[in-house]
Design a protein around this motif. Sequence first.
Motif, PDB file in Angstrom:
ATOM      1  N   ALA A 133     -15.623  -1.409 -22.043  1.00 19.40           N
ATOM      2  CA  ALA A 133     -15.927  -0.091 -21.239  1.00 19.40           C
ATOM      3  C   ALA A 133     -15.561  -0.422 -19.827  1.00 19.40           C
ATOM      4  CB  ALA A 133     -17.373   0.168 -21.494  1.00 19.40           C
ATOM      5  N   ARG A 134     -15.549  -1.526 -19.269  1.00 19.48           N
ATOM      6  CA  ARG A 134     -15.728  -1.614 -17.823  1.00 19.48           C
ATOM      7  C   ARG A 134     -13.925  -1.697 -17.574  1.00 19.48           C
ATOM      8  NH1 ARG A 134     -19.379  -6.420 -17.913  1.00 19.48           N
ATOM      9  NH2 ARG A 134     -21.021  -5.735 -16.707  1.00 19.48           N
ATOM     10  N   GLN A 135     -13.135  -2.241 -18.782  1.00 23.72           N
ATOM     11  CA  GLN A 135     -11.916  -2.220 -18.517  1.00 23.72           C
ATOM     12  C   GLN A 135     -11.480  -0.622 -18.436  1.00 23.72           C
ATOM     13  OE1 GLN A 135     -10.541  -5.190 -18.311  1.00 23.72           O
ATOM     14  NE2 GLN A 135      -8.244  -4.609 -18.134  1.00 23.72           N
ATOM     15  N   VAL A 184     -13.425   6.490 -11.448  1.00 19.31           N
ATOM     16  CA  VAL A 184     -12.518   7.156 -12.083  1.00 19.31           C
ATOM     17  C   VAL A 184     -12.368   6.773 -13.703  1.00 19.31           C
ATOM     18  CG1 VAL A 184     -10.394   8.823 -12.506  1.00 19.31           C
ATOM     19  CG2 VAL A 184     -11.745   8.341 -10.083  1.00 19.31           C
ATOM     20  N   THR A 185     -12.476   7.851 -14.580  1.00 18.69           N
ATOM     21  CA  THR A 185     -12.415   7.023 -15.842  1.00 18.69           C
ATOM     22  C   THR A 185     -11.272   7.604 -16.687  1.00 18.69           C
ATOM     23  OG1 THR A 185     -13.734   8.815 -16.583  1.00 18.69           O
ATOM     24  CG2 THR A 185     -14.930   6.809 -15.904  1.00 18.69           C
ATOM     25  N   GLY A 186     -10.921   6.888 -17.772  1.00 23.09           N
ATOM     26  CA  GLY A 186      -9.735   7.551 -18.564  1.00 23.09           C
ATOM     27  C   GLY A 186      -8.565   6.798 -18.350  1.00 23.09           C
ATOM     28  N   GLY A 245     -10.071   0.453 -14.900  1.00 28.24           N
ATOM     29  CA  GLY A 245      -8.719   0.371 -15.209  1.00 28.24           C
ATOM     30  C   GLY A 245      -7.905  -0.787 -15.102  1.00 28.24           C
ATOM     31  N   GLY A 246      -8.121  -1.636 -13.879  1.00 31.42           N
ATOM     32  CA  GLY A 246      -7.381  -2.834 -13.729  1.00 31.42           C
ATOM     33  C   GLY A 246      -7.946  -4.032 -14.332  1.00 31.42           C
ATOM     34  N   GLU A 247      -7.469  -5.093 -14.185  1.00 29.98           N
ATOM     35  CA  GLU A 247      -8.331  -6.425 -14.568  1.00 29.98           C
ATOM     36  C   GLU A 247      -9.471  -6.430 -13.723  1.00 29.98           C
ATOM     37  OE1 GLU A 247      -7.349 -11.199 -14.464  1.00 29.98           O
ATOM     38  OE2 GLU A 247      -5.823  -9.845 -13.699  1.00 29.98           O
ATOM     39  N   SER A 278      -2.420  -6.220 -11.181  1.00 30.03           N
ATOM     40  CA  SER A 278      -3.516  -5.762 -12.175  1.00 30.03           C
ATOM     41  C   SER A 278      -3.261  -4.132 -12.206  1.00 30.03           C
ATOM     42  CB  SER A 278      -4.977  -6.042 -11.744  1.00 30.03           C
ATOM     43  OG  SER A 278      -5.151  -5.464 -10.443  1.00 30.03           O
ATOM     44  N   GLY A 279      -4.393  -3.475 -12.774  1.00 36.26           N
ATOM     45  CA  GLY A 279      -4.335  -2.088 -12.891  1.00 36.26           C
ATOM     46  C   GLY A 279      -4.614  -1.524 -11.315  1.00 36.26           C
TER      47      GLY A 279
END
Length: 576
Positions: A271-273, A501-503, A277-279, A303-304
Amino acid sequence: MIETPASVPARPTGSEPVPAPSPEQARGQAHARERGQAREPARLPVPAGVGRFLVLVAVFLCAACGLVYELELVALGSYLAGDSVTRTSVVLSVMVFAMGLGSLLAKRLCTRAAAGFGIVEALLALFGGCSAMALYAYFAWIGGSQTVLIAFSVVIGVLIGAEMPLLMVLIQRIRQQDAGGAVADLFAADYVGALVGGLAFPFLLLPLLGQLTGALAVGMVNAAAGGALVLWLFRGDLSRRSRRLLVLVNGLVMALLIVCTAVADSFERAARQAVYGGEVRAVVTTGVHEIVLTGDGPHSGASGWKDGFGVFLDGRLRVCGADERRYHEALVHPAMAEAPRSRVLVLGGGDGFALREVLRHPEVDAVTVVELDPGLVELARTDPVLSRVNRRVLDDPRVRLETGDAFDWLRAWPGSGRRPYDVIVSDLPDPGDLANSRLYSREFFGLAGQALAERGRLVVHAGPAGERSRAYWTVEATLRAAGLHTAPYVVRGRLSGFPAVTGRARWQAGAGPERSGHWGFVLASHGAGPRLGLDPDGPVLRAFGPEELRRSAERARRGRITGLPASTLMHPHYRY
């Protein structure tokens, strides 16, 4: 000989055998027991006094679990969406309404109180125990959480509200007593349980287990308490079919909670990822914040985070690696442009970035940093990325670190014997969350003014000026109401202080958690208004210069909102 009417069965004599009940009659007798008829006391495996005590113990445990569910929803609502006061009000008001609705619905179950209570507790353990995981999953992979938060508040509230009417019937099944005495006993156990649950949540469950595992563990306690009360103590009130059903339901609920507990750590990492988004390089939970570090360098792109590292506090971006230098140069150097500047106070800024800019001025002799979270300071000292970017300034001999709330620290300053400060840098979380609004109140700025030297300057980070311009200009109006003269300036940059931001689709599209916007700053001083400029003989700035400062002042002049009231402790005016 007296004939018995056909409609009245003859009473068997002592010499006549009593016929065994038919299967239909046996089921009817079991259902009659389930309906808890008041004229027949419950058949208990223990004496009535012990049984009554065990019911009150179950009330205590269920009340403690119920309050933990409420606090969990409040905490998650604030953590995931911000504005803690609004989220708390929504969750509690919806839940109290749902509890009343649940009490009304429970009337239909009172005729089979034991079976009804067993089902209610199993469902409550399921929804309450899994609420944190479900909310976090929705937030991480779909985005938003308000609708799901309200839905869980309604369901859990209905189930909590259904408990007390059913428990009232069960305790009366043990021994009839006046309604007032029974209600007093039940509510006493209920309120004591609520007290224990309310204290256990922040002081035991969160520090030891965290939000996800803590909620799941409470769900297991809830399922065990409800199942034991019904399947053991009141098993005589259940038909064989009801017992089998309750054993199956409780077994499935307990198995699901155990499985969720086993995968909680893996779920949280995934979920954290999805959220960040990134590492995710590091996750540190202190007594104040959950600190998440992403990326591995200022502009590494490894990373992300295509622009480098990020620092998140409680799910909100606080430092963006791509723009942190621009932000901190814009915050610090206009306040350091003029002498004197030998004594500096930094409020917040435990990451060391604002302090780095302050110490670039050789005239600085002493800096006091007041940071609420010592865990953030320790991370800024030891993390290889943060310590490299802040140049390890937290270990500079000119720096004095103070742990505490900025408001309380300023309030105690007059009696501390310290001399006033030439420059005060307020690098605190923006006032959008009402929990932080006290740090932007007239009272707070009044205290800061007392600690400011006569020719001193105070600079305040006042949040995103473009997106929430009314809040920004309320900060400026509040500074003026505290007796200070102001010079506002609005700098283009990426916004901080908003939920991540998610997704994954947005990450793959390169959206990232950074958004273009405007940082709002206000420079303030006693006496005449402060001159907004940069020291031409000062350190060379890489990301912010005189021309950008001029445009920032002009941007503020064009966007000014007048007539706003000052924010006070008793009447805050900041909202997300």
